[in-house]
Design a protein around this motif. Structure first.
Motif, PDB file in Angstrom:
ATOM      1  N   ALA A 137      41.558  46.201  39.905  1.00 50.44           N
ATOM      2  CA  ALA A 137      41.021  45.057  39.174  1.00 50.44           C
ATOM      3  C   ALA A 137      39.674  45.423  38.578  1.00 50.44           C
ATOM      4  CB  ALA A 137      40.880  43.848  40.092  1.00 50.44           C
ATOM      5  N   VAL A 138      39.414  44.907  37.400  1.00 51.74           N
ATOM      6  CA  VAL A 138      38.149  45.133  36.704  1.00 51.74           C
ATOM      7  C   VAL A 138      37.424  43.793  36.620  1.00 51.74           C
ATOM      8  CG1 VAL A 138      37.056  45.883  34.560  1.00 51.74           C
ATOM      9  CG2 VAL A 138      39.160  47.007  35.351  1.00 51.74           C
ATOM     10  N   PHE A 139      36.278  43.736  37.301  1.00 49.47           N
ATOM     11  CA  PHE A 139      35.474  42.506  37.278  1.00 49.47           C
ATOM     12  C   PHE A 139      34.335  42.694  36.294  1.00 49.47           C
ATOM     13  CE2 PHE A 139      37.575  42.326  41.366  1.00 49.47           C
ATOM     14  CZ  PHE A 139      37.954  40.997  41.447  1.00 49.47           C
ATOM     15  N   PRO A 140      34.011  41.760  35.457  1.00 47.60           N
ATOM     16  CA  PRO A 140      34.545  40.400  35.348  1.00 47.60           C
ATOM     17  C   PRO A 140      35.718  40.272  34.381  1.00 47.60           C
ATOM     18  CG  PRO A 140      32.631  40.580  33.947  1.00 47.60           C
ATOM     19  CD  PRO A 140      32.817  41.937  34.618  1.00 47.60           C
ATOM     20  N   ASP A 141      36.165  41.364  33.779  1.00 50.68           N
ATOM     21  CA  ASP A 141      37.202  41.287  32.751  1.00 50.68           C
ATOM     22  C   ASP A 141      38.496  40.612  33.218  1.00 50.68           C
ATOM     23  OD1 ASP A 141      35.253  42.812  31.557  1.00 50.68           O
ATOM     24  OD2 ASP A 141      36.519  44.548  31.159  1.00 50.68           O
ATOM     25  N   ASP A 142      38.917  40.885  34.455  1.00 50.04           N
ATOM     26  CA  ASP A 142      40.192  40.345  34.947  1.00 50.04           C
ATOM     27  C   ASP A 142      40.065  38.951  35.553  1.00 50.04           C
ATOM     28  OD1 ASP A 142      41.814  42.506  34.225  1.00 50.04           O
ATOM     29  OD2 ASP A 142      41.357  43.601  36.067  1.00 50.04           O
ATOM     30  N   VAL A 143      38.857  38.427  35.677  1.00 56.65           N
ATOM     31  CA  VAL A 143      38.666  37.132  36.339  1.00 56.65           C
ATOM     32  C   VAL A 143      39.517  36.018  35.717  1.00 56.65           C
ATOM     33  CG1 VAL A 143      36.989  35.294  36.829  1.00 56.65           C
ATOM     34  CG2 VAL A 143      36.450  37.675  37.389  1.00 56.65           C
ATOM     35  N   PRO A 144      39.552  35.863  34.396  1.00 58.53           N
ATOM     36  CA  PRO A 144      40.375  34.763  33.852  1.00 58.53           C
ATOM     37  C   PRO A 144      41.857  34.887  34.237  1.00 58.53           C
ATOM     38  CG  PRO A 144      38.862  35.565  32.170  1.00 58.53           C
ATOM     39  CD  PRO A 144      38.781  36.534  33.325  1.00 58.53           C
ATOM     40  N   GLY A 145      42.408  36.090  34.185  1.00 57.02           N
ATOM     41  CA  GLY A 145      43.815  36.282  34.540  1.00 57.02           C
ATOM     42  C   GLY A 145      44.086  36.054  36.015  1.00 57.02           C
ATOM     43  N   ILE A 146      43.169  36.502  36.861  1.00 56.92           N
ATOM     44  CA  ILE A 146      43.331  36.288  38.303  1.00 56.92           C
ATOM     45  C   ILE A 146      43.205  34.796  38.610  1.00 56.92           C
ATOM     46  CG2 ILE A 146      42.369  36.753  40.588  1.00 56.92           C
ATOM     47  CD1 ILE A 146      41.354  39.473  39.389  1.00 56.92           C
ATOM     48  N   ALA A 147      42.208  34.152  38.021  1.00 54.81           N
ATOM     49  CA  ALA A 147      41.982  32.724  38.270  1.00 54.81           C
ATOM     50  C   ALA A 147      43.161  31.872  37.798  1.00 54.81           C
ATOM     51  CB  ALA A 147      40.695  32.268  37.593  1.00 54.81           C
ATOM     52  N   ALA A 148      43.921  32.358  36.836  1.00 55.21           N
ATOM     53  CA  ALA A 148      45.071  31.607  36.327  1.00 55.21           C
ATOM     54  C   ALA A 148      46.279  31.675  37.261  1.00 55.21           C
ATOM     55  CB  ALA A 148      45.450  32.128  34.944  1.00 55.21           C
ATOM     56  N   LEU A 149      46.250  32.562  38.257  1.00 55.56           N
ATOM     57  CA  LEU A 149      47.378  32.656  39.190  1.00 55.56           C
ATOM     58  C   LEU A 149      47.539  31.357  39.970  1.00 55.56           C
ATOM     59  CD1 LEU A 149      46.855  36.213  40.715  1.00 55.56           C
ATOM     60  CD2 LEU A 149      48.779  35.473  39.295  1.00 55.56           C
ATOM     61  N   ASP A 150      48.766  30.922  40.114  1.00 50.01           N
ATOM     62  CA  ASP A 150      49.063  29.753  40.931  1.00 50.01           C
ATOM     63  C   ASP A 150      49.222  30.234  42.370  1.00 50.01           C
ATOM     64  OD1 ASP A 150      49.994  27.481  42.190  1.00 50.01           O
ATOM     65  OD2 ASP A 150      51.698  27.191  40.848  1.00 50.01           O
ATOM     66  N   THR A 151      48.265  29.915  43.222  1.00 46.45           N
ATOM     67  CA  THR A 151      48.277  30.373  44.614  1.00 46.45           C
ATOM     68  C   THR A 151      48.990  29.387  45.539  1.00 46.45           C
ATOM     69  OG1 THR A 151      46.163  29.329  45.100  1.00 46.45           O
ATOM     70  CG2 THR A 151      46.094  31.600  44.262  1.00 46.45           C
ATOM     71  N   ALA A 152      49.607  28.374  44.968  1.00 46.76           N
ATOM     72  CA  ALA A 152      50.234  27.323  45.775  1.00 46.76           C
ATOM     73  C   ALA A 152      51.561  27.775  46.363  1.00 46.76           C
ATOM     74  CB  ALA A 152      50.453  26.072  44.933  1.00 46.76           C
ATOM     75  N   PHE A 153      51.901  27.136  47.469  1.00 44.49           N
ATOM     76  CA  PHE A 153      53.238  27.272  48.035  1.00 44.49           C
ATOM     77  C   PHE A 153      53.687  25.881  48.454  1.00 44.49           C
ATOM     78  CE2 PHE A 153      50.471  27.625  51.699  1.00 44.49           C
ATOM     79  CZ  PHE A 153      51.098  26.828  52.655  1.00 44.49           C
ATOM     80  N   THR A 154      54.985  25.691  48.489  1.00 43.62           N
ATOM     81  CA  THR A 154      55.569  24.445  48.970  1.00 43.62           C
ATOM     82  C   THR A 154      56.509  24.810  50.100  1.00 43.62           C
ATOM     83  OG1 THR A 154      55.404  23.434  46.787  1.00 43.62           O
ATOM     84  CG2 THR A 154      56.945  22.422  48.330  1.00 43.62           C
ATOM     85  N   THR A 155      56.473  24.029  51.159  1.00 41.61           N
ATOM     86  CA  THR A 155      57.303  24.330  52.323  1.00 41.61           C
ATOM     87  C   THR A 155      57.812  23.048  52.965  1.00 41.61           C
ATOM     88  OG1 THR A 155      57.394  25.529  54.429  1.00 41.61           O
ATOM     89  CG2 THR A 155      55.308  24.433  53.901  1.00 41.61           C
ATOM     90  N   SER A 156      58.955  23.151  53.575  1.00 41.13           N
ATOM     91  CA  SER A 156      59.499  22.033  54.348  1.00 41.13           C
ATOM     92  C   SER A 156      59.403  22.324  55.844  1.00 41.13           C
ATOM     93  CB  SER A 156      60.957  21.765  53.957  1.00 41.13           C
ATOM     94  OG  SER A 156      61.727  22.930  54.165  1.00 41.13           O
ATOM     95  N   GLN A 157      58.782  23.467  56.184  1.00 37.23           N
ATOM     96  CA  GLN A 157      58.570  23.837  57.578  1.00 37.23           C
ATOM     97  C   GLN A 157      57.157  24.365  57.752  1.00 37.23           C
ATOM     98  OE1 GLN A 157      61.839  26.691  58.102  1.00 37.23           O
ATOM     99  NE2 GLN A 157      62.736  25.231  59.533  1.00 37.23           N
ATOM    100  N   VAL A 158      56.594  24.130  58.922  1.00 39.77           N
ATOM    101  CA  VAL A 158      55.275  24.658  59.280  1.00 39.77           C
ATOM    102  C   VAL A 158      55.378  25.222  60.693  1.00 39.77           C
ATOM    103  CG1 VAL A 158      54.030  23.040  57.796  1.00 39.77           C
ATOM    104  CG2 VAL A 158      54.418  22.458  60.197  1.00 39.77           C
TER     105      VAL A 158
END
Length: 178
Positions: free
Chosen positions: A8-29
């Protein structure tokens, strides 16, 4: 898919990394039981699926806890991100972030990122890779186990007083192959 992994190249890659959806959905924990020296993780169903999003709020912080990072790209679009830091005294490489965009999960992106992480760990002389996740992250736990990680501990109070209060910190580690 033409997958590539690069540093990764900072700060150049920051917008692309920040755009990643880090969410998950689960029906079990995971329900975590601790009795003496025994730890038990038990999957339990939740009444309705829950979604959690992990923050990437340290990307522009000069004091961010990691010192080395990689991005996975497809056609120059960032589709995954991994970040680590090394602790010399215990020869541990901490994996602070490992995220893959939802549309690319289950396609080997995390495995490709982890290959770069492992090569870095070997160069540093690290003996194991260590990570933390939440007891709510059943999909992540399944992925970490498939990638060779094993449960190495829990902390039932770590998240007290944080937005993750009520969750339990799960720690996983993986030996670094020579």
């Amino acid at each position: 898919m033409s997958l590539a992994v690069r540093t990764a190249v900072f700060p150049d890659d920051v917008p692309g990394i920040a755009a990643l959806d880090t969410a998950f959905t689960t029906s079990q924990v995971y329900e975590v039981g601790v009795s003496g020296d025994r730890i038990a993780l038990t999957l339990r169903d939740v009444d309705k699926p829950l979604t959690k999003r992990f923050p990437l709020d340290d990307l522009e912080d000069p004091d961010r806890p990691y010192d080395t990072a990689w991005v996975a790209t497809e056609s120059e679009t960032i589709i995954g991100f991994a970040a680590t830091s090394h602790t010399a005294w215990n020869r541990r490489l901490a994996l602070w972030h490992l995220y893959v965009s939802p549309a690319h999960r289950g396609r080997g992106v995390a495995r490709a990122l982890l290959q770069s992480v492992e090569e870095h760990a070997r160069r540093l002389g690290a003996r194991h890779i260590w990570l933390e996740t939440s007891s709510l992250n059943a999909p992540g736990v399944a992925a970490y186990r498939a990638l060779g990680f094993s449960l190495s501990g829990v902390d039932v109070t770590l998240y007290d007083g944080t937005p993750a209060e009520g969750e339990v910190a799960l720690f996983f580690s993986k030996p670094v192959a020579p």
